[in-house]
Design an enzyme around this catalytic site. Structure first.
Site, PDB file in Angstrom:
ATOM      1  N   GLU A 174       0.826  -1.232   0.000  1.00 54.47           N
ATOM      2  CA  GLU A 174       0.000   0.000   0.000  1.00 54.47           C
ATOM      3  C   GLU A 174       0.852   1.271   0.000  1.00 54.47           C
ATOM      4  O   GLU A 174       0.635   2.168   0.829  1.00 54.47           O
ATOM      5  CB  GLU A 174      -0.968  -0.021   1.195  1.00 54.47           C
ATOM      6  CG  GLU A 174      -1.989  -1.132   1.093  1.00 54.47           C
ATOM      7  CD  GLU A 174      -3.111  -1.091   2.118  1.00 54.47           C
ATOM      8  OE1 GLU A 174      -3.022  -0.310   3.092  1.00 54.47           O
ATOM      9  OE2 GLU A 174      -4.087  -1.843   1.935  1.00 54.47           O
ATOM     10  N   GLU A 293      -5.511  -8.451  -0.479  1.00 54.96           N
ATOM     11  CA  GLU A 293      -6.243  -8.145   0.760  1.00 54.96           C
ATOM     12  C   GLU A 293      -7.699  -7.898   0.401  1.00 54.96           C
ATOM     13  O   GLU A 293      -7.991  -6.968  -0.360  1.00 54.96           O
ATOM     14  CB  GLU A 293      -5.683  -6.906   1.473  1.00 54.96           C
ATOM     15  CG  GLU A 293      -4.375  -7.142   2.170  1.00 54.96           C
ATOM     16  CD  GLU A 293      -3.922  -5.942   3.016  1.00 54.96           C
ATOM     17  OE1 GLU A 293      -4.776  -5.252   3.611  1.00 54.96           O
ATOM     18  OE2 GLU A 293      -2.707  -5.707   3.054  1.00 54.96           O
TER      19      GLU A 293
HETATM   20  O1  AHR Z   1      -5.148  -6.062   6.908  1.00 52.85           O
HETATM   21  C1  AHR Z   1      -5.042  -4.956   7.742  1.00 52.85           C
HETATM   22  C2  AHR Z   1      -4.322  -3.791   7.065  1.00 52.85           C
HETATM   23  O2  AHR Z   1      -5.132  -3.298   6.024  1.00 52.85           O
HETATM   24  C3  AHR Z   1      -3.014  -4.099   6.389  1.00 52.85           C
HETATM   25  O3  AHR Z   1      -1.940  -4.040   7.250  1.00 52.85           O
HETATM   26  C4  AHR Z   1      -2.902  -3.012   5.371  1.00 52.85           C
HETATM   27  O4  AHR Z   1      -2.171  -3.407   4.239  1.00 52.85           O
HETATM   28  C5  AHR Z   1      -4.344  -2.659   5.036  1.00 52.85           C
HETATM   29  O5  AHR Z   1      -4.564  -1.301   5.081  1.00 52.85           O
END
Ligand code: AHR
Length: 504
Positions: A174, A293
């Protein structure tokens, strides 16, 4: 009034083979995911390395093919060398992404032992926040080179004679997000990702690399970020990442269950952007998607504001999932499968305690959250080839979405065991739905099982004291006549309809 929806499946009309990594997950050094999650040396279920055997069993049941590690936001401040060598010499660090205390008792070697025990592989993320090219080449050497060089021999001296052979790597996490340690512009990130990728692939040309896409589709730089990053990295990377989380803060189930339409549009936009760069570069290579994610995340946000900083394994991001969350997770899994031609990796974020299908109590039980079940069913029965279905469903409009089909569905044919599995969500909160599926080219297929997850209380959850409050059951209610499958999908339900070819 009961609605009716129809699906047509032709055995020859396929979208793509499912890459099993689409059923991946994620463990970050965050909250109680690692410490007091997978690792709790004092627990009665702990093995000789301190890993909880009951948790490993649940992970194995899910058949998780790959686990992203060690972050997440955590990785952007992580010195991977802190987690190797004698445990008593490892530093305790202030972990800045989540304001916790990191003991480094688990590092890449221990995690790779855990992954073997859990029958899974590792997708490793490198730090492109506070670190760069040098650390990137060293970690690949430490993990993947057999022997005869400084870092590979160091690994051997740490007791790991065999290389870990990690084949899939994230180039940071990110990096478009202002919250990220070492946040960068698309040009800054594109340049460092390209140079890190170059040296990593020189060290081990067999690895695959994922460049960071946007943190979500609401980022102001979304679109331009992907285009710029891929302009820099196209020849060196294999995938662009996507992340997204959904919530039902407004308590509007019609709108909440429609949020998989957002995921669908997001995937189409990133695929188009990757193909735009492909065209511009006149490249023959295609960049695919690592949706590394995705999940529901909103229940724990208020509570997390109250957590004291600089403690070890604080209970962060401990969403207790409801039945309606499981329905959205089902819709999201179906959406990922619909794009199996381009989405090759996806990670349910995360796996244990932190926005997770598996929860544990320190010193106590481990149990399955509601979202465990659609993930389990997709990972178990969704292997093979995704069929291109034609669906005719009644539709509705919600606050943010138009033309939301009441039926969300996809089918996967497993050529190894001649099984056809239809996954279906009935979004209708008013009534059950008559589902008809016309099968073309499926001679001698018989009904095996109809698995249903439903609940009269959409807010029902599984907890330590009531772990089986929301569990699926199996029905025998499906009729097949002249290649027409007929079954009733209960109101607001996740369904797995299993058919198999008769041996005669
Ligand atoms: O999964 C929780 C968090 O969400 C992770 O660390 C990050 O990559 C995202 O913002």
């Amino acid at each position: 009034m009961q609605k009716k929806a129809k699906m047509i499946l032709d055995k020859d009309f396929k979208i793509s083979r499912v890459d099993k990594r689409i059923y991946g997950s994620f463990i970050e050094h965050l909250g109680r995911a690692v410490y007091d999650g997978i690792y709790e040396p004092d627990h009665k279920e702990a093995d000789e390395m301190g890993f909880r055997k009951d948790v490993i069993e649940l992970v194995k049941e899910l058949k998780v093919p790959i686990v992203r590690y060690p972050g997440g936001n955590f990785v952007s401040g992580y010195n991977w060398e802190d987690g190797i060598g004698p445990k008593e010499k490892r530093p305790r660090r202030l972990e800045l992404a989540w304001s916790s205390l990191e003991t480094n008792q688990i590092g890449i070697n221990e995690f790779s032992d855990w992954a073997k025990k859990a029958n899974t592989e590792i997708m490793m993320a490198i730090n492109l926040g506070t670190r760069g090219i040098d650390a990137a080449r060293n970690i690949v050497e430490y993990c993947n080179i057999r022997e005869g060089s400084y870092w590979s021999d160091l690994r051997k001296s740490h007791g790991y004679k065999e290389p870990h052979n990690i084949k899939l790597w994230n180039l940071g996490n990110e990096m478009d997000g202002p919250w990220q340690i070492g946040h960068k512009t698309a040009d800054e990130y594109g340049r460092i990702a390209c140079e890190a990728a170059k040296v990593m692939k020189i060290v081990d040309p067999s690895i695959e690399l994922v460049a960071c896409g946007s943190s979500n589709s609401s980022m102001p730089t979304f679109g331009q970020w992907e285009a710029t990053v891929l302009e820099h990295t196209y020849d060196y990377v294999d995938y662009i990442s996507m992340h997204t989380y959904y919530g039902n803060e407004e308590n509007d189930i019609e709108n909440f269950l429609a949020k998989s339409l957002d995921m669908d549009a997001f995937i189409k936009a990133v695929v188009s952007t990757a193909d735009y760069v492909k065209a511009k570069k006149r490249s023959r290579k295609t960049i695919n998607i690592s949706f590394d994610e995705w999940n529901v995340w909103f229940h724990s946000r208020e509570n997390d504001k109250k957590i004291e900083p600089w403690t070890i394994a604080p209970p962060l991001l401990e969403d207790v999932y409801t039945f309606e969350d499981a329905l959205l997770v089902g819709c999201l899994l179906i959406t990922l499968l619909k794009h199996a031609d381009r989405v090759k990796i996806a990670c349910l974020a995360q796996l244990v305690n932190v926005i997770a299908p598996i929860m544990t109590e320190k010193g106590g039980k481990a149990w399955r959250q509601t979202i465990y079940y659609p993930y389990l069913h997709a990972s178990t029965y969704g292997r093979g080839e995704v069929l291109a279905s034609v669906i005719d469903s009644p539709k509705y409009d919600s606050k943010d979405f138009s033309d939301v089909p009441f039926l969300e569905s996809i089918a996967v044919i497993n050529d190894e065991n001649d099984e056809l599995t239809i996954f279906a969500v009935n979004r209708d909160k008013a009534d059950s739905m008559l589902f008809e599926c016309e099968l073309k080219g499926f001679e001698n297929y018989r009904f095996v099982e109809h698995i249903v997850l439903e609940n009269s209380d959409i807010k029902a959850a599984n907890t330590k004291d009531n772990p089986d409050n929301v569990v699926p059951y199996s029905k025998n209610d499906c009729v097949i006549e002249d290649s027409l499958v007929r079954v009733l999908l209960p109101r607001l339900s996740w369904n797995v309809i299993r058919l198999a070819k008769s041996s005669k």
